[in-house]
Design a protein around this motif. Sequence first.
Motif, mmCIF file in Angstrom:
data_model
loop_
_atom_site.group_PDB
_atom_site.id
_atom_site.type_symbol
_atom_site.label_atom_id
_atom_site.label_comp_id
_atom_site.label_asym_id
_atom_site.label_seq_id
_atom_site.Cartn_x
_atom_site.Cartn_y
_atom_site.Cartn_z
ATOM 1 N N ASP A 49 -16.408 19.935 39.323
ATOM 2 C CA ASP A 49 -15.919 18.863 38.444
ATOM 3 C C ASP A 49 -14.478 19.195 37.677
ATOM 4 O O ASP A 49 -13.599 18.393 37.778
ATOM 5 C CB ASP A 49 -16.934 18.353 37.281
ATOM 6 C CG ASP A 49 -18.133 17.697 37.738
ATOM 7 O OD1 ASP A 49 -17.963 17.186 39.083
ATOM 8 O OD2 ASP A 49 -19.187 17.905 37.421
ATOM 9 N N GLU A 50 -14.485 20.374 37.438
ATOM 10 C CA GLU A 50 -13.359 21.181 36.611
ATOM 11 C C GLU A 50 -12.179 21.070 37.633
ATOM 12 O O GLU A 50 -11.089 20.640 37.236
ATOM 13 C CB GLU A 50 -13.467 22.407 35.890
ATOM 14 C CG GLU A 50 -14.614 22.289 34.926
ATOM 15 C CD GLU A 50 -15.113 23.630 34.549
ATOM 16 O OE1 GLU A 50 -16.011 23.775 33.753
ATOM 17 O OE2 GLU A 50 -14.652 24.650 35.094
ATOM 18 N N ARG B 228 -15.128 11.025 33.270
ATOM 19 C CA ARG B 228 -15.076 12.552 33.908
ATOM 20 C C ARG B 228 -15.508 13.399 32.879
ATOM 21 O O ARG B 228 -16.136 14.501 33.200
ATOM 22 C CB ARG B 228 -13.779 12.715 34.424
ATOM 23 C CG ARG B 228 -13.373 12.357 35.752
ATOM 24 C CD ARG B 228 -12.325 13.130 36.563
ATOM 25 N NE ARG B 228 -11.253 13.205 35.915
ATOM 26 C CZ ARG B 228 -10.246 12.465 35.767
ATOM 27 N NH1 ARG B 228 -10.026 11.244 36.459
ATOM 28 N NH2 ARG B 228 -9.076 12.563 35.028
ATOM 29 N N CYS C 224 -13.007 11.030 42.263
ATOM 30 C CA CYS C 224 -13.939 11.857 41.309
ATOM 31 C C CYS C 224 -14.969 11.250 40.577
ATOM 32 O O CYS C 224 -16.025 11.736 40.276
ATOM 33 C CB CYS C 224 -12.717 12.554 40.373
ATOM 34 S SG CYS C 224 -11.393 13.369 40.852
ATOM 35 N N ALA D 214 -19.079 12.159 40.395
ATOM 36 C CA ALA D 214 -19.775 12.319 39.125
ATOM 37 C C ALA D 214 -20.884 11.237 38.925
ATOM 38 O O ALA D 214 -21.872 11.498 38.487
ATOM 39 C CB ALA D 214 -18.783 12.109 37.859
ATOM 40 N N GLU E 193 -11.192 17.552 38.338
ATOM 41 C CA GLU E 193 -10.158 17.029 37.293
ATOM 42 C C GLU E 193 -8.726 17.489 37.122
ATOM 43 O O GLU E 193 -7.902 16.482 36.722
ATOM 44 C CB GLU E 193 -11.306 17.088 36.081
ATOM 45 C CG GLU E 193 -10.547 16.600 34.669
ATOM 46 C CD GLU E 193 -11.591 16.819 33.617
ATOM 47 O OE1 GLU E 193 -11.075 16.443 32.431
ATOM 48 O OE2 GLU E 193 -12.384 17.470 33.441
ATOM 49 N N HIS F 26 -18.981 14.560 32.438
ATOM 50 C CA HIS F 26 -19.741 15.441 33.250
ATOM 51 C C HIS F 26 -19.328 17.009 33.412
ATOM 52 O O HIS F 26 -19.479 17.550 34.459
ATOM 53 C CB HIS F 26 -19.752 14.951 34.783
ATOM 54 C CG HIS F 26 -20.166 13.312 34.855
ATOM 55 N ND1 HIS F 26 -21.499 13.134 34.619
ATOM 56 C CD2 HIS F 26 -19.402 12.186 34.685
ATOM 57 C CE1 HIS F 26 -21.572 11.426 34.735
ATOM 58 N NE2 HIS F 26 -20.387 11.265 34.643
ATOM 59 N N SER F 27 -18.366 17.143 32.344
ATOM 60 C CA SER F 27 -17.767 18.419 32.437
ATOM 61 C C SER F 27 -18.523 19.503 31.287
ATOM 62 O O SER F 27 -18.865 18.989 30.576
ATOM 63 C CB SER F 27 -16.168 18.526 32.422
ATOM 64 O OG SER F 27 -16.130 17.827 30.839
#
Length: 325
Positions: A204-205, A41, A223, A227, A208, A44-45
């Motif tokens: 995404d955040e 993850r 998630c 992503a 997460e 992708h942040s």
Amino acid sequence: MSILPLIIFFLGMLGFLALVYLAFAGPNVQKAQAKRLGALRRRHSASTSQIAAETQLNRILAKRNTKMDNLAGRFLPRPEMLRTRLEQTGMSWTLSQYMMVSVAISILIGVFLFFKGMPILLGLLVGSFVGLAVPHMIVGFLIKRRVNKFTVKFPDAIELLVRGLRSGLPISETLSVVATEVPDPVGAEFTGVVDKMKIGKTMDEALEGTAKRLGTPEFNFFCITLAIQRETGGNLAETLSNLANVLRQRSQMKLKIKAMSAESKASAYIVGSLPFIVFAMIMTINPGYMGGFFVDERLMITGLGGLVWMGIGVFIMAKMVNFEI
């Protein structure tokens, strides 16, 4: 009376309970899996914006903490982890409330055992242990119950996302639909995701943060699916539909394994709890007969050996009926 036998007895109790905890805590497969999914993850942040948003959110939460919460955070071990566990229950519990309940239980148990004839030191030790163990077990039970409810309703939420995507809605709008249409706890978690997106976090955040708090493989799969789909492209609706089917099959397999191992688990619970039930009953009926376990060093050593062997047996039985999917 010498204090050394009491210390030995108490350490034996701690060792036995530690074995029981390790037996029913399960393997570390989920932790390793969450660590690998978390690493994927993070690819992708956006780290800079995420740190800024987290800092601002932490400042807001710090202002909400009362003086009692700050005081409890100094005395309680690992307060951040405990605060996360309290949030996972879905209740509005604070660290100060948790600490006051633990202290109250410890005092009540200690005073009760003292008036029943138990030595004051041993009564305080047992009361302290019960005061720490009972709230922890209650919080763990509430977390497990809420996670199970989330797991049951989560495939329905994904199906609702699929229908929204197929009708032409963007993913952000479908998340808002899920937050309002799906009952709690799924709706509450997606509401938190939508609220975080409204204050400036990316999707995404926001996802997460929710995944870290929930700690369920099902939401981690969700998630990671989003992503990977953004990185590789493809039909998101079809991917989420396949994910919903996989999660339903996973849930069915868990129920099947639970039914097959129910008899073995019940036997383990009965065999493990029967000696303590008999001891408590005889202690209540005739305290003088069982009082030797607290004053006679030979009986203390014998009881300690019995607890160790019983802990080993419970550990082995729990591992035999514990399955991971």
